[in-house]
Design an enzyme around this catalytic site. Structure first.
Site, PDB file in Angstrom:
ATOM      1  N   CYS A 171       0.833  -1.202   0.000  1.00 16.96           N
ATOM      2  CA  CYS A 171       0.000   0.000   0.000  1.00 16.96           C
ATOM      3  C   CYS A 171       0.871   1.257   0.000  1.00 16.96           C
ATOM      4  O   CYS A 171       1.516   1.553  -0.996  1.00 16.96           O
ATOM      5  CB  CYS A 171      -0.974  -0.039   1.186  1.00 16.96           C
ATOM      6  SG  CYS A 171      -2.321   1.152   1.049  1.00 16.96           S
ATOM      7  N   HIS A 222      -3.660  -5.091   0.490  1.00 15.49           N
ATOM      8  CA  HIS A 222      -3.135  -5.594   1.767  1.00 15.49           C
ATOM      9  C   HIS A 222      -3.198  -7.129   1.786  1.00 15.49           C
ATOM     10  O   HIS A 222      -4.251  -7.706   2.062  1.00 15.49           O
ATOM     11  CB  HIS A 222      -3.942  -5.027   2.944  1.00 15.49           C
ATOM     12  CG  HIS A 222      -3.663  -3.590   3.224  1.00 15.49           C
ATOM     13  ND1 HIS A 222      -2.648  -3.191   4.058  1.00 15.49           N
ATOM     14  CD2 HIS A 222      -4.250  -2.466   2.769  1.00 15.49           C
ATOM     15  CE1 HIS A 222      -2.626  -1.869   4.118  1.00 15.49           C
ATOM     16  NE2 HIS A 222      -3.587  -1.403   3.347  1.00 15.49           N
ATOM     17  N   GLU A 277      -2.032  -9.065   3.971  1.00 14.17           N
ATOM     18  CA  GLU A 277      -2.127  -9.564   5.346  1.00 14.17           C
ATOM     19  C   GLU A 277      -3.565  -9.664   5.846  1.00 14.17           C
ATOM     20  O   GLU A 277      -3.836 -10.332   6.846  1.00 14.17           O
ATOM     21  CB  GLU A 277      -1.314  -8.664   6.290  1.00 14.17           C
ATOM     22  CG  GLU A 277      -1.874  -7.268   6.524  1.00 14.17           C
ATOM     23  CD  GLU A 277      -1.418  -6.247   5.501  1.00 14.17           C
ATOM     24  OE1 GLU A 277      -1.385  -5.044   5.834  1.00 14.17           O
ATOM     25  OE2 GLU A 277      -1.108  -6.632   4.351  1.00 14.17           O
ATOM     26  N   SER A 308       2.099 -17.395  33.118  1.00 17.30           N
ATOM     27  CA  SER A 308       2.244 -18.845  33.318  1.00 17.30           C
ATOM     28  C   SER A 308       3.262 -19.443  32.348  1.00 17.30           C
ATOM     29  O   SER A 308       4.107 -20.258  32.732  1.00 17.30           O
ATOM     30  CB  SER A 308       0.891 -19.547  33.143  1.00 17.30           C
ATOM     31  OG  SER A 308      -0.051 -19.068  34.072  1.00 17.30           O
TER      32      SER A 308
END
Length: 511
Positions: A81, A169, A171, A229
């Site tokens: 882009c 785009h 993605e 964790s």
């Protein structure tokens, strides 16, 4: 040497998504502000560069003007882009401001040159456009690769270079073959090995932690969430019982959560100590109603409690934290840190106060990658699949002043809602859920008697990373059953509402 794809950020809303898509290919990548490009010139670990999109126009005063010397012409470059428009403008292509911003679905009607960028992608494939400038013509140094009905230069290559530009785009999910195009670039053109797997990450990180920490002692605050964790498991695998975990009950956890999570950690073999500090937190919160004041009081009290407990451990030199990549990116974003909407739940001030160095084993991972690493490590599924829960806990789900009585009411409401989601098989379909105790009382009728009691709101959202979220369309029958259960079983509540706000404009939490 860890090879990588360098993503230069021009401020696009899709930059993080771009990085996550590359990592889905098991290829390591990093996001850096466009201004830092020169520092990577001739860096042998960088195998390719992706230039992100931007809300700016290449014609704007002060628009990002990325310095690519030492990169372009030496290693492959892909402009997306804005990145494509910047490359085209520099190459002498015809770049103009569009009369109408192109946004939404389009199709590549013609793919003029298939390889290497469009290998395996056929004409007619759907792409997602989002740009205000357009490339209308190619210069003599540009080769047009693909076009749409309205975009004559949807993709191009600079002749004699492995430098490419696409005006769409890849993605974004709506670009049907976008992941294939990125695979063609990062694996096919750049030659990156697909070796950034959870198993490889665990092995490399554990080795790195052993070298970094030596025989030192490390202290880490556990929250019961996935990030802390997984950080604890990696540190424990590296240094064993020299990792000292502290789990603080701030009186703002879910019903029975303190004991349940503490037992889960002990079954995982962690060296952990549970601290009951409910009274200290309630005292610190007394009289506070402003959300930021409550967050700061909780943070300040946590530092005091954690500091006091950590000092009981001899020879601690490191503070372990569950910082993940979005936190790191935010601190060095293209325009600097964004405006504070809410204080971050990670508690600052600890390393300085305790004179400790910080170790952050997850600082290169996105949330979904943390979960995959946790699964590889054998993390308890109850923790691995746990919904995100705010650091300040129920304090920001109780609007107004916090009291032990209000917490007790909300814990019961929350338990009925969350357990109900589990029983109905809906829990794993929801990204985050919880209940909010409102500072609102309403008239009701129970047992032919008038009541004047509290209202609660239920909230359930779907999301990928919390950056955006939509409210979950839970079945009406389920909501009706949960509402009845709450009103019938929780004394002090006579009205239940369901929050149907999306983010943006609302946030996931109410405070």
């Amino acid at each position: 040497m860890q090879t990588k794809i360098l993503i230069l950020d021009h401020g696009s809303q899709y930059t993080q998504l771009l990085a996550r898509r590359v990592r889905e290919l098991d290829v390591y990548c990093e996001i850096h502000p466009f201004r830092s490009a020169a520092s990577f010139a001739n860096d042998p670990s960088v195998k390719g560069v992706i230039l992100s999109g931007s809300p700016a126009s290449v014609f704007d005063e002060g628009a990002p003007d990325t310095e690519l010397s030492g990169l372009q012409g030496h290693i492959p470059v892909l402009g997306v882009c804005y990145g494509a428009q910047l490359l085209a403008k520099r190459a002498g292509g015809e770049v103009v401001r569009s009369d109408v911003r192109e946004y939404g679905r389009a199709h590549l009607d013609r793919i003029l040159v298939e390889g290497p960028l469009f290998t395996g992608i056929h004409a007619g494939t759907q792409v997602w456009m989002s740009h205000g400038d357009s490339i209308l013509g190619a210069s003599a140094t540009m080769e047009i690769l693909a076009c749409t009905n309205s975009v004559p230069v949807a993709a191009f290559r600079l002749k004699g270079e492995e430098t490419f530009g696409v005006q769409f785009h890849p993605e974004v999910f709506h670009s049907t073959d976008g992941l294939q195009l990125l695979r063609n670039f990062v694996i096919g053109i750049c030659g990156c090995p697909a070796d950034h797997t959870p198993k490889a990450f665990v092995e490399e990180t554990v080795d790195s932690l052993r070298a970094q920490l030596g025989n030192d002692q490390v202290v880490l605050a556990l929250s019961g969430g996935v990030d802390s964790s997984v950080a604890a498991m990696l540190l424990h695998r590296a240094i064993g019982d020299r990792l000292h975990c502290i789990f603080v009950d701030n009186g703002l956890l879910r019903k029975g959560e303190f004991n349940a999570v503490l037992e889960s950690y002990r079954h995982m073999g962690l060296n952990i100590k549970g601290i009951d500090a409910r009274g200290k937190f309630y005292s610190a919160l007394a009289g506070l109603e402003d959300p930021e004041a409550k967050r700061k009081a909780i943070g300040r009290t946590f530092i005091e409690v954690f500091d006091e407990e950590a000092k009981r451990i001899q020879g601690v030199k490191w503070l372990g934290q569950g910082t993940i990549y979005p936190d790191v990116i935010e601190s060095v974003s293209v325009h600097g840190p964004s405006v504070t909407i809410k204080s971050h739940h990670n508690v600052g001030g600890l390393p300085e106060r305790m004179n400790l160095k910080v170790v952050e084993p997850l600082r290169s991972l996105f949330k979904d990658e943390v979960r995959r690493v946790g699964k590889t490590l054998g993390l308890d599924p109850a923790i691995l699949g746990r919904h995100p829960f705010p650091g300040p806990g129920l304090a920001i789900r109780i609007l107004g002043e916090i009291t032990a009585a209000k917490v007790a009411v909300l814990q019961e409401v929350d338990h009925i809602f969350i357990q109900g989601l589990r029983d109905a098989g809906l829990y794993d379909q929801v990204w985050q859920a919880g209940a909010i105790l409102l500072p609102v009382r309403s008239v009701g009728v129970m047992g032919d008697e008038r009541t004047y009691e509290n209202a609660v709101a239920l909230r359930a959202v779907s999301s990928t990373d919390g950056m955006t979220a939509d409210w979950c369309h839970l079945p009406y029958e389920f909501l009706a059953r949960i509402s009845n259960d709450i009103i019938n079983k929780v004394r002090g509540v006579n009205r239940v509402v369901y929050d149907i706000s999306s983010k943006p404009p609302a946030t996931i939490e109410w405070e």
